[in-house]
Enzyme design. Structure first.
Site, mmCIF file in Angstrom:
data_model
loop_
_atom_site.group_PDB
_atom_site.id
_atom_site.type_symbol
_atom_site.label_atom_id
_atom_site.label_comp_id
_atom_site.label_asym_id
_atom_site.label_seq_id
_atom_site.Cartn_x
_atom_site.Cartn_y
_atom_site.Cartn_z
ATOM 1 N N GLU A 162 81.000 0.222 50.043
ATOM 2 C CA GLU A 162 82.383 0.001 49.609
ATOM 3 C C GLU A 162 83.294 1.184 49.928
ATOM 4 O OE1 GLU A 162 83.492 -2.686 49.150
ATOM 5 O OE2 GLU A 162 81.824 -3.935 48.515
ATOM 6 N N GLY B 237 89.004 -9.643 44.667
ATOM 7 C CA GLY B 237 90.146 -9.691 45.569
ATOM 8 C C GLY B 237 89.772 -10.505 46.790
ATOM 9 N N ALA B 238 88.560 -10.257 47.306
ATOM 10 C CA ALA B 238 88.057 -10.952 48.481
ATOM 11 C C ALA B 238 86.572 -10.658 48.589
ATOM 12 C CB ALA B 238 88.767 -10.474 49.738
ATOM 13 N N MET B 239 85.853 -11.458 49.378
ATOM 14 C CA MET B 239 84.423 -11.248 49.538
ATOM 15 C C MET B 239 84.030 -11.438 50.995
ATOM 16 S SD MET B 239 81.453 -10.552 48.365
ATOM 17 C CE MET B 239 80.076 -10.487 49.516
ATOM 18 N N GLU B 240 83.275 -10.447 51.506
ATOM 19 C CA GLU B 240 82.986 -10.354 52.940
ATOM 20 C C GLU B 240 81.847 -11.243 53.426
ATOM 21 O OE1 GLU B 240 82.438 -7.826 50.687
ATOM 22 O OE2 GLU B 240 80.575 -6.785 51.144
ATOM 23 N N ASN B 241 81.671 -12.452 52.910
ATOM 24 C CA ASN B 241 80.608 -13.334 53.412
ATOM 25 C C ASN B 241 80.647 -13.321 54.936
ATOM 26 O OD1 ASN B 241 80.327 -14.311 50.646
ATOM 27 N ND2 ASN B 241 82.292 -15.300 51.088
ATOM 28 N N HIS C 59 83.523 -4.783 56.905
ATOM 29 C CA HIS C 59 82.174 -5.091 56.407
ATOM 30 C C HIS C 59 81.359 -5.955 57.381
ATOM 31 C CE1 HIS C 59 82.169 -3.457 52.373
ATOM 32 N NE2 HIS C 59 83.157 -4.208 51.934
ATOM 33 N N GLU D 128 87.714 -6.346 54.565
ATOM 34 C CA GLU D 128 86.629 -7.337 54.691
ATOM 35 C C GLU D 128 86.084 -7.378 56.112
ATOM 36 O OE1 GLU D 128 85.539 -8.235 51.942
ATOM 37 O OE2 GLU D 128 87.313 -7.595 50.832
HETATM 38 ZN ZN LIG Z 1 84.209 -4.277 50.092
#
Ligand SMILES: [Zn+2]
Ligand SMILES: *[C@@H]1O[C@H](CO)[C@@H](O)[C@H](O)[C@H]1NC(C)=O
Ligand SMILES: *[C@@H]1O[C@H](CO)[C@@H](O)[C@H](O)[C@H]1NC(C)=O
Ligand SMILES: *[C@@H]1O[C@H](CO)[C@@H](O)[C@H](O)[C@H]1NC(C)=O
Ligand SMILES: *[C@@H]1O[C@H](CO)[C@@H](O)[C@H](O)[C@H]1NC(C)=O
Ligand SMILES: *[C@@H]1O[C@H](CO)[C@@H](O)[C@H](O)[C@H]1NC(C)=O
Length: 942
Positions: free
Chosen positions: A385, A326-330, A366, A363
């Protein structure tokens, strides 16, 4: 990552994941040299510079360090200097590639004769004679690897594949031109596909990143750019973008992106740059505005909540056309699927808007929890998570205070995960570090239990500590471990400290002792309160009372349960249930007093009562349901239906909780009811129960239908309330399904209006899915053909998806059969959509037998063309067998298994076994309950 991760992952990527296990290779830099020389402290001179990189296979002999997935702890990276050059055009071999160099400085903490790094053998090729160089600092001769600092250098080449992992490419068309984006997804174990590295979350380092890219494109990474120059390298004109060094961080949070995207700019208190990046056309259409508007408030909320300022100098968020999760917290450069970041008020629905707010909030949470302070290893993923899945509601609530979004967590997380965690096959939240090693085992951690149960137990913890105390412990945890790593008990330590300094908080045990029972054993209790004696008991709740639990629990399946409760509307003092059974005399009721426990479902458990108390609660619902908090109205429905499935109460008592719904106007209880009644509809919509069931539900939904007609001025507007909009969708869905005439007329007239004016669709985006489906179900060939034309004409992906699924709603058998044929013709239906059409036809009561025949007749073809190694195949079997509840169907299912055993069932194998099991359970349930249900419905229909 956002929740979409494990869903989309399960749908399509499983094959690739399994494949990846075999490909991960650990590079040994210096396995080959003379042991004798080591004693002379000069081992690493010339010898190592020319050492080739042996590619060691991961055979299961655990003896040698390079046969393990984890790296030894002798070496720790300090800094990396990485230059990457993705090529956005194919090379002479027709491949998209990237090249790169990486120099790293690492510290030797223990004497060793081995340098091990992660690198992905399939994707990365080391170039320049396949040599890596090792030197002392400043190029001096390398000293012995013992308490010293060393520099290693590599050059490599990799494929910029379209596999959505590591450094990959995403393609889209804009203005008739095919465009390519180079982007990354490193979590959990793909950084090693982009460059050789110490690819473990605890091996944090500072990264100096430089990207080379085509002139006219933009390069982004975790830090702000500090230098952009045009230059010529190897006769190619390129732009070189250099970024500020990152903070000390984990490899899985890195991001490198080259695109020709545009951006919107905002700011968080002048010093932090906030930007939203997307395709130029999407931003020109205003689709980035909503995300930009919520980002500032959400960041500000977290700064206050964590009592820590945003740790970086900028926050970029980018929407990618191809993205798996869905999304990634880079850290500092968050990547999203387009639907999770872009919102178009003209086309998108209320649900799309809500997912932008919650995914952004997830995100951004995080950026502190997970990125600034990182769990040491993936076995503790649930804390990372679960935490983000909990506080996303707080962040989104701050940005959208009128939505009451915090209440929705009970539906979206707590009730959802109860369904999984009530099975004997569930597992505890926390696993031991040594049980999680291989990439596939790591990926397995991204599941509903980690996200939703993690969120539910943290919400419970925050509720019994109170939010200020929870936030205080959190803040001290983040401050102490900033830029470092932790295990979950570190958080418990800091929360415990906050408890000790808060005399108003009285806990019966330490945070550790209370929480370990929720974290180290699977499942949850059902708490039963007998209000005649004040007796409270707890028991492990199992949906199937006959299932056998063979997983032992260190606490024998008892929990320390915080019970918030009320008596006839008066909130009483919280009680802790610490034993399997105990007496709490204040819980004795008298007269017409009712008792309600687990207020707002802040505890992770279900509640049952003595029959008299159930009766008094039901009477209260009938006379004035608003005396019971809205979340608990949803709880009463969900608990009752599940207690009935578990044979702890009668089915008629569960049905009785729906009687008051004719007066209910709120979304949450209705949604809870619909989810539970859905099983009844599936089991009964082909048999004698359906007539009375339909008559009863029609009678229950009708007042709500009229309510919305008035609220929307005869359906000319959309309700202003956020959850009212959801409730309107549910109302139209159920009213039309149960045969409310006015509903059929309404949806058909909207649809016919559209048919007359194809360029002016009068149907609100919120209502399209349900209105299309109902109009096509109520209509005939003309409606179907029109929708089919609009589908073939559609250029908007979300619109096409709505039409594709609405076409499965028709009741005309030959149309359904023709659509089944179309689904296997790649000229009209893309291959990726075939299985979802077939299972969607199967969910239509008329379509189910057609789809079942279709699948049986073409199993061989389907299996070879679509099935192998892909998860959508298990969805197909699940979809088609969902209604199965007769002996005859069970026989057919077994026959199917036998007939096709020689072909096989691939990834549907488990689904087929489960389908046989579920069918058996359905047959039993229908037999046990059918007559009682008919009798009850007949007395209720007026
Ligand atoms: Zn997450
Ligand atoms: C690099 O070249 C591009 C295209 O020729 C130009 O638009 C850009 O301004 C140049 N950048 C710098 C820093 O000179
Ligand atoms: C330039 O070409 C040389 C020779 O082919 C190669 O060794 C070097 O790595 C290339 N430089 C870059 C930055 O790709
Ligand atoms: C329950 O939730 C509602 C709204 O979400 C809130 O107003 C109320 O104070 C909560 N009640 C308790 C006892 O926590
Ligand atoms: C809605 O329609 C009804 C019946 O057609 C009519 O009596 C009523 O005035 C309408 N209400 C509004 C607000 O238009
Ligand atoms: C369908 O597509 C054709 C060709 O692009 C276009 O001319 C026509 O106007 C479209 N029709 C509708 C109803 O959108």
């Amino acid at each position: 990552m956002a929740k979409g991760f494990y869903i989309s992952r399960n749908m399509g990527r499983f094959g690739l994941l399994m494949g990846a296990v075999a490909l991960v290779t650990i590079i040994a830099l210096s396995a080959v040299y003379d042991k004798e020389k080591k004693k002379n402290k000069l081992v690493y001179g010339v010898g190592l510079v020319t050492t080739t990189w042996p590619t060691l296979s991961l055979t299961p002999t655990p003896k040698n360090p390079w046969n393990l997935y984890r790296l030894p702890d002798a070496l720790a990276p300090v800094t990396y200097n990485i230059t990457l050059w993705p090529r956005l055009q194919v090379n002479q071999d027709g491949l998209y590639i990237f090249t790169g160099q990486s120099a790293m400085l690492f510290e030797c903490k223990k004497q060793t004769d081995l340098i091990l790094l992660h690198s992905n053998k399939l994707n990365l090729t080391l170039i320049n004679g396949k040599h890596a160089r090792l030197t002392g600092m400043d190029g001096a001769e390398a000293p012995a690897i013992q308490n010293s600092w060393l520099e290693g250098e590599t050059e490599f080449l990799g494929e910029l594949a379209d596999d959505l992992e590591g450094f990959y490419r995403s393609e889209y068309t804009e203005g008739g031109i095919q465009k390519v984006v180079a982007t990354t997804q490193m979590q959990p174990t793909y950084a090693r596909k982009a460059f050789p590295c110490f690819d473990e979350p605890a091996m944090k380092a500072v990264f100096h990143v430089t990207l080379l890219h085509d002139k006219g494109t933009v390069a982004l990474s975790n830090g702000r750019d500090i230098e952009i120059i045009n230059t010529t390298i190897n006769q190619t004109e390129v732009t070189m973008t250099r970024f500020e060094p990152t903070k000390r961080m984990s490899t899985y949070l890195l991001a490198f992106i080259v695109s020709d995207f545009d951006h919107l700019t905002g700011s968080l208190e002048s010093s932090v740059l906030v930007r939203i990046w997307a395709r130029r056309k999407a931003l020109a259409d205003g689709q980035g505005e909503y995300a930009l508007n919520v980002t500032g408030p959400i960041l500000k909320f977290y700064e206050r909540y964590y009592n820590a300022s945003y740790p970086l100098s900028k926050s970029d968020q980018i929407a990618l056309p191809d993205f798996n999760a869905g999304a990634m917290e880079n850290w500092g450069l968050i990547t999203y699927r387009e639907t999770a970041l872009l919102y178009d008020p003209e086309i998108s629905s209320v649900g799309n808007r809500e997912s932008v707010a919650t995914v952004v909030a997830h995100e951004l949470a995080h950026m502190w929890f997970g990125n600034l302070v990182t769990l040491k290893w993936w076995n503790d993923l649930w804390l990372n998570e679960g935490f983000a899945s909990y506080v996303e509601y707080l962040g989104a609530d701050y940005a959208e205070p009128t939505w009451n979004i915090k209440d929705q967590m009970v539906l979206y997380d707590v009730h959802k995960v109860f369904a999984v965690d009530a099975l004997a096959s569930s597992h505890p939240l926390s696993r031991k570090e040594e049980e999680v090693n291989q990439p596939a085992e790591i990926s397995e951690m991204f599941n509903t239990i980690s996200y939703s149960k993690g969120a539910a137990v943290l919400r419970m913890l925050s509720e019994f500590l109170t939010e200020p105390v929870f936030a205080r412990g959190l803040s001290s945890y983040l401050n102490e471990f900033a830029f470092h790593n932790t295990v979950y008990t570190d958080l418990w330590d800091h929360l415990q400290k906050a408890v000790i300094s808060s005399p108003e908080i009285n806990l019966p045990h330490t945070v550790h002792d209370i929480m370990n029972r929720w974290v180290l054993q699977m499942g949850f209790p059902v708490v039963t309160i007998d209000t005649t004696k004040g007796r409270i008991t707890q028991k492990h709740f199992l949906l199937d009372p006959d299932s056998v639990v063979d997983r032992p629990s260190p606490y024998n399946y008892t929990w320390f349960v915080p019970i918030k409760w009320m008596k006839s509307g008066e909130v009483e003092e919280q009680h802790w249930l610490l034993q399997k059974a105990e007496i709490h005399s204040p819980m004795v009721t008298s007269g017409s007093e009712w008792l309600l426990a687990n207020l707002n479902v802040s505890g992770y458990y279900r509640v049952n009562y003595d029959l008299d108390n159930w009766q008094r609660l039901l009477n209260q619902l009938d006379t004035d349901h608003t005396a019971i908090p809205v979340i608990n109205r949803a709880q009463i429905l969900d608990d009752a239906f599940n207690l009935a499935r578990a044979k702890l109460i009668n089915t008629t008592l569960a049905l009785r909780t729906t009687r008051y719904l004719s007066q209910e106007r709120n979304y949450t209880p209705w949604e809870s009811a619909l989810r539970n009644l859905n099983y009844y509809i599936l089991m009964f919509d082909r048999g004698p129960v359906y007539g009375p069931l339909q008559a009863y539900l029609k009678q229950q939904i009708r007042p709500l239908f009229d309510h919305f007609r008035v609220l929307t001025f005869n359906w000319t507007r959309v309700p202003t309330g956020h959850t009212d909009q959801y409730n309107q969708i549910n109302t139209i869905y159920l009213s039309c399904k149960m045969g409310v005439d006015a509903c059929q007329d309404l949806t058909l007239s909207w649809f016919r209006n559209w048919m007359m004016h194809p360029y002016r669709n009068p149907i609100h985006p919120n209502l399209k899915t349900t209105v299309y489906c109902n109009a096509i179900a109520a209509g005939g060939v003309r409606e179907w053909e029109f929708a089919w034309m609009m589908l073939r004409n559609s250029t908007v992906a979300t619109e096409a998806a709505k039409l594709r699924s609405a076409l499965t709603c028709t009741k005309v058998p030959w149309l359904l059969n023709r659509y089944l044929e179309y689904s296997l013709d790649p000229a009209v239906i893309r291959k990726q959509d075939a299985t979802s059409i077939i299972s969607s036809i199967a969910s239509n009561v008329v379509g189910m037998p057609l789809a079942w025949d279709f699948i049986r007749a073409r199993w061989n073809y389907l299996f070879t063309e679509y099935g192998r190694g892909s998860f959508s195949f298990s969805n197909l079997i699940n979809g088609v067998t969902r209604r199965f509840s007769t002996e005859f169907e069970l026989k057919q299912l077994r026959q199917f298994k036998e007939d096709n055993a020689h072909i096989g069932f691939g990834s549907g194998t488990l689904a087929l076994e489960q389908a046989i099991e579920k069918t058996t359970a359905n047959i039993r349930w229908v037999q046990d309950n059918q007559q009682d249900i008919i009798n009850w419905l007949n007395t209720e229909c007026r």
